[in-house]
Scaffold this motif. Structure first.
Motif, PDB file in Angstrom:
ATOM      1  N   GLN A  36       0.839  -1.208   0.000  1.00 17.45           N
ATOM      2  CA  GLN A  36       0.000   0.000   0.000  1.00 17.45           C
ATOM      3  C   GLN A  36       0.872   1.254   0.000  1.00 17.45           C
ATOM      4  OE1 GLN A  36      -2.220  -1.043   3.556  1.00 17.45           O
ATOM      5  NE2 GLN A  36      -4.136  -1.107   2.389  1.00 17.45           N
ATOM      6  N   LEU A  37       1.918   1.246   0.821  1.00 20.24           N
ATOM      7  CA  LEU A  37       2.806   2.409   0.908  1.00 20.24           C
ATOM      8  C   LEU A  37       3.578   2.611  -0.393  1.00 20.24           C
ATOM      9  CD1 LEU A  37       4.039   1.861   4.571  1.00 20.24           C
ATOM     10  CD2 LEU A  37       2.514   3.667   3.768  1.00 20.24           C
ATOM     11  N   VAL A  38       4.046   1.515  -0.999  1.00 16.99           N
ATOM     12  CA  VAL A  38       4.753   1.589  -2.286  1.00 16.99           C
ATOM     13  C   VAL A  38       3.830   2.211  -3.330  1.00 16.99           C
ATOM     14  CG1 VAL A  38       5.627   0.182  -4.197  1.00 16.99           C
ATOM     15  CG2 VAL A  38       6.386  -0.291  -1.866  1.00 16.99           C
ATOM     16  N   SER A  39       2.610   1.734  -3.379  1.00 16.25           N
ATOM     17  CA  SER A  39       1.643   2.221  -4.358  1.00 16.25           C
ATOM     18  C   SER A  39       1.272   3.683  -4.104  1.00 16.25           C
ATOM     19  CB  SER A  39       0.392   1.344  -4.303  1.00 16.25           C
ATOM     20  OG  SER A  39      -0.596   1.842  -5.145  1.00 16.25           O
ATOM     21  N   PHE A  40       1.029   4.028  -2.865  1.00 14.19           N
ATOM     22  CA  PHE A  40       0.601   5.379  -2.517  1.00 14.19           C
ATOM     23  C   PHE A  40       1.695   6.402  -2.779  1.00 14.19           C
ATOM     24  CE2 PHE A  40      -0.065   8.935   0.429  1.00 14.19           C
ATOM     25  CZ  PHE A  40      -1.367   9.291   0.089  1.00 14.19           C
ATOM     26  N   TYR A  41       2.921   6.104  -2.332  1.00 16.89           N
ATOM     27  CA  TYR A  41       4.022   7.068  -2.459  1.00 16.89           C
ATOM     28  C   TYR A  41       4.825   6.908  -3.749  1.00 16.89           C
ATOM     29  CZ  TYR A  41       3.131   8.410   2.362  1.00 16.89           C
ATOM     30  OH  TYR A  41       2.548   8.862   3.514  1.00 16.89           O
ATOM     31  N   LYS A  42       4.541   5.855  -4.495  1.00 23.01           N
ATOM     32  CA  LYS A  42       5.255   5.596  -5.757  1.00 23.01           C
ATOM     33  C   LYS A  42       6.772   5.537  -5.536  1.00 23.01           C
ATOM     34  CE  LYS A  42       1.448   6.246  -8.306  1.00 23.01           C
ATOM     35  NZ  LYS A  42       0.403   5.527  -7.605  1.00 23.01           N
ATOM     36  N   ILE A  43       7.151   4.710  -4.574  1.00 22.31           N
ATOM     37  CA  ILE A  43       8.573   4.552  -4.258  1.00 22.31           C
ATOM     38  C   ILE A  43       8.942   3.080  -4.236  1.00 22.31           C
ATOM     39  CG2 ILE A  43       8.873   6.736  -3.024  1.00 22.31           C
ATOM     40  CD1 ILE A  43       8.458   5.237  -0.411  1.00 22.31           C
ATOM     41  N   ASN A  44      10.222   2.817  -4.180  1.00 20.37           N
ATOM     42  CA  ASN A  44      10.785   1.479  -4.219  1.00 20.37           C
ATOM     43  C   ASN A  44      10.356   0.643  -3.013  1.00 20.37           C
ATOM     44  OD1 ASN A  44      12.946  -0.550  -3.585  1.00 20.37           O
ATOM     45  ND2 ASN A  44      13.723   0.204  -5.552  1.00 20.37           N
ATOM     46  N   HIS A  45      10.073  -0.618  -3.266  1.00 18.97           N
ATOM     47  CA  HIS A  45       9.656  -1.553  -2.220  1.00 18.97           C
ATOM     48  C   HIS A  45      10.716  -1.689  -1.124  1.00 18.97           C
ATOM     49  CE1 HIS A  45       8.428  -5.377  -0.377  1.00 18.97           C
ATOM     50  NE2 HIS A  45       7.222  -5.084  -0.826  1.00 18.97           N
ATOM     51  N   ALA A  46      11.991  -1.746  -1.522  1.00 16.05           N
ATOM     52  CA  ALA A  46      13.089  -1.900  -0.559  1.00 16.05           C
ATOM     53  C   ALA A  46      13.173  -0.693   0.380  1.00 16.05           C
ATOM     54  CB  ALA A  46      14.413  -2.094  -1.286  1.00 16.05           C
ATOM     55  N   THR A  47      12.869   0.473  -0.146  1.00 19.42           N
ATOM     56  CA  THR A  47      12.899   1.695   0.670  1.00 19.42           C
ATOM     57  C   THR A  47      11.837   1.636   1.757  1.00 19.42           C
ATOM     58  OG1 THR A  47      13.683   2.968  -1.225  1.00 19.42           O
ATOM     59  CG2 THR A  47      12.696   4.221   0.568  1.00 19.42           C
ATOM     60  N   VAL A  48      10.624   1.275   1.370  1.00 17.89           N
ATOM     61  CA  VAL A  48       9.526   1.158   2.332  1.00 17.89           C
ATOM     62  C   VAL A  48       9.850   0.064   3.350  1.00 17.89           C
ATOM     63  CG1 VAL A  48       7.095   0.546   2.631  1.00 17.89           C
ATOM     64  CG2 VAL A  48       7.786   2.023   0.738  1.00 17.89           C
ATOM     65  N   SER A  49      10.332  -1.071   2.857  1.00 11.52           N
ATOM     66  CA  SER A  49      10.640  -2.203   3.744  1.00 11.52           C
ATOM     67  C   SER A  49      11.659  -1.828   4.806  1.00 11.52           C
ATOM     68  CB  SER A  49      11.167  -3.387   2.935  1.00 11.52           C
ATOM     69  OG  SER A  49      10.136  -3.906   2.135  1.00 11.52           O
ATOM     70  N   LYS A  50      12.637  -1.028   4.435  1.00 13.79           N
ATOM     71  CA  LYS A  50      13.667  -0.639   5.400  1.00 13.79           C
ATOM     72  C   LYS A  50      13.052   0.136   6.565  1.00 13.79           C
ATOM     73  CE  LYS A  50      18.244   1.398   5.795  1.00 13.79           C
ATOM     74  NZ  LYS A  50      19.404   1.943   5.095  1.00 13.79           N
ATOM     75  N   GLY A  51      12.180   1.084   6.271  1.00 16.28           N
ATOM     76  CA  GLY A  51      11.514   1.852   7.327  1.00 16.28           C
ATOM     77  C   GLY A  51      10.606   0.990   8.183  1.00 16.28           C
ATOM     78  N   ILE A  52       9.837   0.122   7.538  1.00 16.00           N
ATOM     79  CA  ILE A  52       8.924  -0.778   8.254  1.00 16.00           C
ATOM     80  C   ILE A  52       9.713  -1.745   9.137  1.00 16.00           C
ATOM     81  CG2 ILE A  52       7.257  -2.666   7.956  1.00 16.00           C
ATOM     82  CD1 ILE A  52       5.988  -0.057   7.218  1.00 16.00           C
ATOM     83  N   ASN A  53      10.783  -2.316   8.591  1.00 15.97           N
ATOM     84  CA  ASN A  53      11.584  -3.286   9.350  1.00 15.97           C
ATOM     85  C   ASN A  53      12.211  -2.660  10.591  1.00 15.97           C
ATOM     86  OD1 ASN A  53      10.953  -5.410   7.663  1.00 15.97           O
ATOM     87  ND2 ASN A  53      12.750  -5.118   6.371  1.00 15.97           N
ATOM     88  N   GLN A  54      12.579  -1.401  10.513  1.00 16.17           N
ATOM     89  CA  GLN A  54      13.110  -0.726  11.696  1.00 16.17           C
ATOM     90  C   GLN A  54      12.040  -0.634  12.786  1.00 16.17           C
ATOM     91  OE1 GLN A  54      14.691   3.052  10.382  1.00 16.17           O
ATOM     92  NE2 GLN A  54      16.682   2.148   9.893  1.00 16.17           N
ATOM     93  N   LEU A  55      10.815  -0.350  12.385  1.00 14.90           N
ATOM     94  CA  LEU A  55       9.715  -0.281  13.354  1.00 14.90           C
ATOM     95  C   LEU A  55       9.442  -1.658  13.969  1.00 14.90           C
ATOM     96  CD1 LEU A  55       7.349   2.164  11.466  1.00 14.90           C
ATOM     97  CD2 LEU A  55       8.648   2.643  13.552  1.00 14.90           C
ATOM     98  N   VAL A  56       9.588  -2.702  13.174  1.00 15.83           N
ATOM     99  CA  VAL A  56       9.413  -4.073  13.680  1.00 15.83           C
ATOM    100  C   VAL A  56      10.526  -4.393  14.681  1.00 15.83           C
ATOM    101  CG1 VAL A  56       9.439  -6.523  13.047  1.00 15.83           C
ATOM    102  CG2 VAL A  56       8.129  -4.894  11.667  1.00 15.83           C
ATOM    103  N   GLU A  57      11.769  -4.063  14.319  1.00 16.02           N
ATOM    104  CA  GLU A  57      12.910  -4.328  15.198  1.00 16.02           C
ATOM    105  C   GLU A  57      12.771  -3.623  16.548  1.00 16.02           C
ATOM    106  OE1 GLU A  57      16.418  -3.202  12.981  1.00 16.02           O
ATOM    107  OE2 GLU A  57      15.980  -4.677  11.416  1.00 16.02           O
ATOM    108  N   GLU A  58      12.155  -2.449  16.548  1.00 12.38           N
ATOM    109  CA  GLU A  58      11.977  -1.683  17.781  1.00 12.38           C
ATOM    110  C   GLU A  58      10.721  -2.080  18.558  1.00 12.38           C
ATOM    111  OE1 GLU A  58      12.315   2.541  17.196  1.00 12.38           O
ATOM    112  OE2 GLU A  58      14.163   2.293  16.046  1.00 12.38           O
ATOM    113  N   GLY A  59       9.953  -3.008  18.018  1.00  9.58           N
ATOM    114  CA  GLY A  59       8.750  -3.449  18.711  1.00  9.58           C
ATOM    115  C   GLY A  59       7.581  -2.484  18.593  1.00  9.58           C
ATOM    116  N   ILE A  60       7.611  -1.636  17.587  1.00  9.56           N
ATOM    117  CA  ILE A  60       6.508  -0.696  17.346  1.00  9.56           C
ATOM    118  C   ILE A  60       5.436  -1.373  16.500  1.00  9.56           C
ATOM    119  CG2 ILE A  60       5.867   1.549  16.349  1.00  9.56           C
ATOM    120  CD1 ILE A  60       7.720   1.689  18.868  1.00  9.56           C
TER     121      ILE A  60
END
Length: 122
Positions: A36-60
């Protein structure tokens, strides 16, 4: 849309954090998917994944296999604590240093803050 001086993955992460802090995303609620974020912001999947994965690593956020990302219990509290600490580091420390140089008392600082808050609420 994005600030060129800050990595996009960090800005995606901050947008999700803001939604949690502002109670637009609640604990145990499903967060926007990477797709959804890739589609909405029209950006690379890896870029979105990096931000999301950081939130997962921090327990958010946490992943429910096959379903998506969800806001973790206690996520808002963690983010508020982190942001308050950053607020002190970014603003209060320099405020106190400058106040000391100008010989502004603690009471005067408090009075200035009250005046500014009053103006802002009008």
């Amino acid at each position: 849309m994005f600030d060129k001086d800050k990595p996009i993955y960090q800005q995606i992460r901050e947008k999700i954090e803001d939604q949690i802090v502002n109670r637009q995303l609640l604990e145990e609620e499903q967060a926007p998917s990477t797709n959804q974020l890739v589609s909405f912001y029209k950006i690379n999947h890896a870029t979105v994944s990096k931000g999301i994965n950081q939130l997962v690593e921090e327990g958010i956020l946490y992943k429910k296999r096959g379903i998506g990302m969800f806001v973790a219990v206690g996520a808002r509290e963690k983010l508020m604590k982190k942001r308050k600490e950053a607020f002190v580091d970014q603003f209060i420390v320099s405020l106190i240093e400058e106040a000391n140089k100008l010989e502004i008392s603690e009471q005067e600082i408090i009075e200035y803050i009250k005046q500014v808050k009053e103006r802002e609420s009008e």
